[in-house]
Design a protein around this motif. Sequence first.
Motif, PDB file in Angstrom:
ATOM      1  N   ASN A   1     123.984  49.318 106.726  1.00 16.31           N
ATOM      2  CA  ASN A   1     123.334  50.947 105.707  1.00 16.31           C
ATOM      3  C   ASN A   1     122.641  51.916 106.289  1.00 16.31           C
ATOM      4  O   ASN A   1     122.064  52.478 105.844  1.00 16.31           O
TER       5      ASN A   1
ATOM      6  N   TYR B   1     120.145  48.952  87.503  1.00 19.51           N
ATOM      7  CA  TYR B   1     119.835  50.291  87.324  1.00 19.51           C
ATOM      8  C   TYR B   1     120.842  51.174  85.798  1.00 19.51           C
ATOM      9  O   TYR B   1     120.357  51.727  85.666  1.00 19.51           O
TER      10      TYR B   1
ATOM     11  N   HIS C   1     124.077  58.007  92.853  1.00 13.98           N
ATOM     12  CA  HIS C   1     122.820  56.573  93.551  1.00 13.98           C
ATOM     13  C   HIS C   1     123.671  56.945  94.785  1.00 13.98           C
ATOM     14  O   HIS C   1     125.212  56.639  94.830  1.00 13.98           O
ATOM     15  N   GLY C   2     122.622  56.209  96.080  1.00 14.71           N
ATOM     16  CA  GLY C   2     123.331  55.562  97.285  1.00 14.71           C
ATOM     17  C   GLY C   2     123.953  57.429  97.647  1.00 14.71           C
ATOM     18  O   GLY C   2     124.935  57.116  97.761  1.00 14.71           O
TER      19      GLY C   2
ATOM     20  N   GLU D   1     139.832  58.500 100.022  1.00 10.19           N
ATOM     21  CA  GLU D   1     139.307  56.829  99.115  1.00 10.19           C
ATOM     22  C   GLU D   1     138.135  57.776  98.669  1.00 10.19           C
ATOM     23  O   GLU D   1     137.684  58.077  97.071  1.00 10.19           O
TER      24      GLU D   1
ATOM     25  N   LEU E   1     139.880  51.910  90.999  1.00 13.60           N
ATOM     26  CA  LEU E   1     140.908  53.189  91.832  1.00 13.60           C
ATOM     27  C   LEU E   1     141.579  52.130  92.381  1.00 13.60           C
ATOM     28  O   LEU E   1     143.022  52.302  91.987  1.00 13.60           O
TER      29      LEU E   1
ATOM     30  N   GLY F   1     123.830  59.121 100.668  1.00 11.19           N
ATOM     31  CA  GLY F   1     123.694  58.837 102.255  1.00 11.19           C
ATOM     32  C   GLY F   1     125.248  57.349 102.250  1.00 11.19           C
ATOM     33  O   GLY F   1     126.066  57.487 103.661  1.00 11.19           O
TER      34      GLY F   1
ATOM     35  N   THR G   1     138.323  59.045  94.576  1.00 10.19           N
ATOM     36  CA  THR G   1     137.753  58.305  93.525  1.00 10.19           C
ATOM     37  C   THR G   1     136.311  59.016  92.803  1.00 10.19           C
ATOM     38  O   THR G   1     135.937  58.858  91.835  1.00 10.19           O
TER      39      THR G   1
ATOM     40  N   THR H   1     119.771  59.930  95.479  1.00 11.39           N
ATOM     41  CA  THR H   1     118.485  58.325  95.711  1.00 11.39           C
ATOM     42  C   THR H   1     119.295  57.853  96.397  1.00 11.39           C
ATOM     43  O   THR H   1     120.528  58.108  97.126  1.00 11.39           O
ATOM     44  N   ALA H   2     118.145  58.123  98.077  1.00  8.83           N
ATOM     45  CA  ALA H   2     118.853  57.019  99.469  1.00  8.83           C
ATOM     46  C   ALA H   2     117.489  57.367 100.073  1.00  8.83           C
ATOM     47  O   ALA H   2     116.549  57.980  99.594  1.00  8.83           O
TER      48      ALA H   2
ATOM     49  N   GLY I   1     129.553  57.099 101.665  1.00 13.90           N
ATOM     50  CA  GLY I   1     131.124  57.780 101.641  1.00 13.90           C
ATOM     51  C   GLY I   1     130.994  58.466 101.088  1.00 13.90           C
ATOM     52  O   GLY I   1     131.318  59.259 100.638  1.00 13.90           O
ATOM     53  N   ILE I   2     130.760  57.434  99.926  1.00 15.77           N
ATOM     54  CA  ILE I   2     130.972  58.130  98.212  1.00 15.77           C
ATOM     55  C   ILE I   2     129.722  59.252  98.157  1.00 15.77           C
ATOM     56  O   ILE I   2     130.404  59.738  97.750  1.00 15.77           O
TER      57      ILE I   2
ATOM     58  N   THR J   1     134.934  51.827  86.212  1.00 15.54           N
ATOM     59  CA  THR J   1     136.070  52.612  87.013  1.00 15.54           C
ATOM     60  C   THR J   1     136.468  51.715  88.201  1.00 15.54           C
ATOM     61  O   THR J   1     135.805  51.709  88.580  1.00 15.54           O
TER      62      THR J   1
ATOM     63  N   HIS K   1     124.524  53.450 108.475  1.00 18.60           N
ATOM     64  CA  HIS K   1     125.668  54.844 108.607  1.00 18.60           C
ATOM     65  C   HIS K   1     125.662  55.528 107.450  1.00 18.60           C
ATOM     66  O   HIS K   1     124.358  55.686 106.799  1.00 18.60           O
TER      67      HIS K   1
ATOM     68  N   ILE L   1     131.252  52.659  89.037  1.00 18.91           N
ATOM     69  CA  ILE L   1     132.135  52.525  90.476  1.00 18.91           C
ATOM     70  C   ILE L   1     131.700  51.758  90.739  1.00 18.91           C
ATOM     71  O   ILE L   1     132.351  50.954  91.763  1.00 18.91           O
TER      72      ILE L   1
ATOM     73  N   ARG M   1     133.019  49.801 102.100  1.00 15.18           N
ATOM     74  CA  ARG M   1     132.352  48.420 100.912  1.00 15.18           C
ATOM     75  C   ARG M   1     132.985  47.672 100.452  1.00 15.18           C
ATOM     76  O   ARG M   1     132.675  46.353 101.180  1.00 15.18           O
TER      77      ARG M   1
HETATM   78  N1  LIG Z   1     135.346  51.457  91.665  1.00 15.81           N
HETATM   79  C1  LIG Z   1     136.185  52.099  92.184  1.00 15.81           C
HETATM   80  O1  LIG Z   1     136.975  52.237  92.467  1.00 15.81           O
HETATM   81  C2  LIG Z   1     135.185  52.855  93.972  1.00 15.81           C
HETATM   82  C3  LIG Z   1     135.891  53.067  95.232  1.00 15.81           C
HETATM   83  C4  LIG Z   1     135.037  53.004  96.197  1.00 15.81           C
HETATM   84  C5  LIG Z   1     133.149  52.641  96.637  1.00 15.81           C
HETATM   85  N2  LIG Z   1     133.526  52.280  95.540  1.00 15.81           N
HETATM   86  C6  LIG Z   1     131.409  51.958  95.555  1.00 15.81           C
HETATM   87  O2  LIG Z   1     131.100  53.049  96.148  1.00 15.81           O
HETATM   88  C7  LIG Z   1     129.531  52.191  96.336  1.00 15.81           C
HETATM   89  C8  LIG Z   1     129.772  53.371  98.210  1.00 15.81           C
HETATM   90  O3  LIG Z   1     130.824  52.654  98.580  1.00 15.81           O
HETATM   91  P1  LIG Z   1     131.124  53.738 100.325  1.00 15.81           P
HETATM   92  O4  LIG Z   1     131.912  52.690 100.733  1.00 15.81           O
HETATM   93  O5  LIG Z   1     131.042  54.254 100.334  1.00 15.81           O
HETATM   94  O6  LIG Z   1     129.230  52.648 100.067  1.00 15.81           O
HETATM   95  P2  LIG Z   1     128.795  52.570 101.288  1.00 15.81           P
HETATM   96  O7  LIG Z   1     129.447  53.895 102.543  1.00 15.81           O
HETATM   97  O8  LIG Z   1     128.609  51.407 102.282  1.00 15.81           O
HETATM   98  O9  LIG Z   1     127.486  52.779 101.587  1.00 15.81           O
HETATM   99  C9  LIG Z   1     126.227  51.646 100.800  1.00 15.81           C
HETATM  100  C10 LIG Z   1     124.953  52.845 100.130  1.00 15.81           C
HETATM  101  O10 LIG Z   1     124.103  52.194  99.246  1.00 15.81           O
HETATM  102  C11 LIG Z   1     123.556  52.379  99.021  1.00 15.81           C
HETATM  103  N3  LIG Z   1     122.242  51.933  98.522  1.00 15.81           N
HETATM  104  C12 LIG Z   1     121.297  50.393  98.416  1.00 15.81           C
HETATM  105  N4  LIG Z   1     121.138  50.256  97.697  1.00 15.81           N
HETATM  106  C13 LIG Z   1     120.864  51.182  96.781  1.00 15.81           C
HETATM  107  C14 LIG Z   1     119.640  51.194  95.644  1.00 15.81           C
HETATM  108  N5  LIG Z   1     119.183  50.379  95.535  1.00 15.81           N
HETATM  109  N6  LIG Z   1     119.865  52.306  94.881  1.00 15.81           N
HETATM  110  C15 LIG Z   1     120.448  53.726  96.183  1.00 15.81           C
HETATM  111  N7  LIG Z   1     121.465  53.614  96.546  1.00 15.81           N
HETATM  112  C16 LIG Z   1     121.025  52.455  97.750  1.00 15.81           C
HETATM  113  C17 LIG Z   1     122.394  52.628 100.695  1.00 15.81           C
HETATM  114  O11 LIG Z   1     121.553  53.840 100.964  1.00 15.81           O
HETATM  115  P3  LIG Z   1     120.555  53.702 101.772  1.00 15.81           P
HETATM  116  O12 LIG Z   1     120.651  53.610 102.833  1.00 15.81           O
HETATM  117  O13 LIG Z   1     119.717  55.198 100.578  1.00 15.81           O
HETATM  118  O14 LIG Z   1     119.722  52.487 100.496  1.00 15.81           O
HETATM  119  C18 LIG Z   1     124.454  52.871 101.298  1.00 15.81           C
HETATM  120  O15 LIG Z   1     124.731  53.934 101.417  1.00 15.81           O
HETATM  121  C19 LIG Z   1     129.995  51.161  96.402  1.00 15.81           C
HETATM  122  O16 LIG Z   1     129.266  50.361  95.121  1.00 15.81           O
HETATM  123  C20 LIG Z   1     131.603  50.326  96.476  1.00 15.81           C
HETATM  124  O17 LIG Z   1     132.362  49.379  96.457  1.00 15.81           O
HETATM  125  C21 LIG Z   1     133.953  52.330  93.994  1.00 15.81           C
END
Ligand SMILES: NC(=O)c1ccc[n+]([C@@H]2O[C@H](COP(=O)([O-])OP(=O)(O)OC[C@H]3O[C@@H](n4cnc5c(N)ncnc54)[C@H](OP(=O)(O)O)[C@@H]3O)[C@@H](O)[C@H]2O)c1
Length: 325
Positions: A314, A219, A146-147, A122, A263, A149, A126, A170-171, A151-152, A261, A316, A236, A41
């Motif tokens: 979204n 949230y 949360h989310g 990653e 990473l 579906g 994470t 949640t998804a 990658g995380i 946090t 995937h 995160i 993301r």
């Molecule tokens: N802080 C850190 O170190 C760190 C490291 C890695 C990733 N992250 C964060 O982790 C998150 C996921 O990363 P990713 O790359 O795995 O993302 P991703 O695959 O692009 O997925 C994003 C997800 O958000 C979901 N979503 C959207 N609105 C939502 C809601 N209101 N409630 C619940 N789910 C919702 C979507 O699912 P639906 O289709 O079900 O809506 C989608 O699966 C991102 O925000 C990213 O910035 C943080």
Amino acid sequence: MRAITIPEPGGPDALVWAEVPDPEPGPGEVVVHVRASAVNRADLLQRQGHYPPPPGAPAYPGLECSGVIGAIGADVTGWAVGQEVCALLAGGGYAERVAVPAGQLLPVPDGVGLVDAAALPEVACTVWSNVVRLAGLAKGETLLVHGGGSGIGTFAVQLGTALGATVVVTARSAKHERLRELGAAHAIDYREQDFVEEVRRVTDGRGADVILDIMGASYLARNVAALATGGRLVVIGMQGGRKAELDLGALLAKRASVAATALRSRPLAEKAAIVAGVREQVWPLVADGAVRPVVDRRLPMAEAADAHRLVESNDHVGKVLLTVD
Ligand SMILES: NC(=O)c1ccc[n+]([C@@H]2O[C@H](COP(=O)([O-])OP(=O)(O)OC[C@H]3O[C@@H](n4cnc5c(N)ncnc54)[C@H](OP(=O)(O)O)[C@@H]3O)[C@@H](O)[C@H]2O)c1
């Protein structure tokens, strides 16, 4: 070599596959010949000009990769040219080659192909550092992801299940069946259902012991409401904004905690400690099949724009990979 460059921030077509200088391994680094990277993301934000790489990191996007070690810098021990690896990166994975601090290398886990290994570093670092090391998820506890579906999320569902937790996600409902296959005990469609009520219902009113949150502000209050006594909320992501009111009284009454946090910006030594923990505690779970890479699609690196469009939609489940031949 070629890499995905961003001459001007913007939409997916801002990503340009272009000739750039080869990286050299500095002291403590190796150069990896990239076989695959994965879309995170954060890469979408970097493409839009909102998430610049930290100082010293390559300019190109890409927070993880898999490949073969092509060169080794001074002061690196334990790794050899020709070895297949995957790696956590501060950037630069969308390229044919990338210089990586040796502390961020991982062997390709047994039973995982070289391309699909790019789906792991990653999310493994994470999820493990937040859910296990920071929040201390224990066997028998309830983990709300949360989310689910994402990658995380797909990784967190599997890791939580493998550690003996009950995982609630949640998804969107289209993703629920796949998430149940990965181990989720309960799936909540956040668009149709109130996740606080649902979490309370499936935990007999107790709430979630650990919540892994990617929404942030939108949230926060409901996450605190969904926590069990002694619960730990780890934020995160800020997909729902960064500023919100926190009711400390509600937190205090539950003796609960909130942490947030990142990473990518951590010092090298902290990243190396996380990578070492993942190798020791998570890689055996991958090798025995309890946790697997979840790959939605593999696209050639030159088609990074299409990969970004897919992740932005979204639609995937799990990771979208970018491959180099
Ligand atoms: N802080 C850190 O170190 C760190 C490291 C890695 C990733 N992250 C964060 O982790 C998150 C996921 O990363 P990713 O790359 O795995 O993302 P991703 O695959 O692009 O997925 C994003 C997800 O958000 C979901 N979503 C959207 N609105 C939502 C809601 N209101 N409630 C619940 N789910 C919702 C979507 O699912 P639906 O289709 O079900 O809506 C989608 O699966 C991102 O925000 C990213 O910035 C943080």
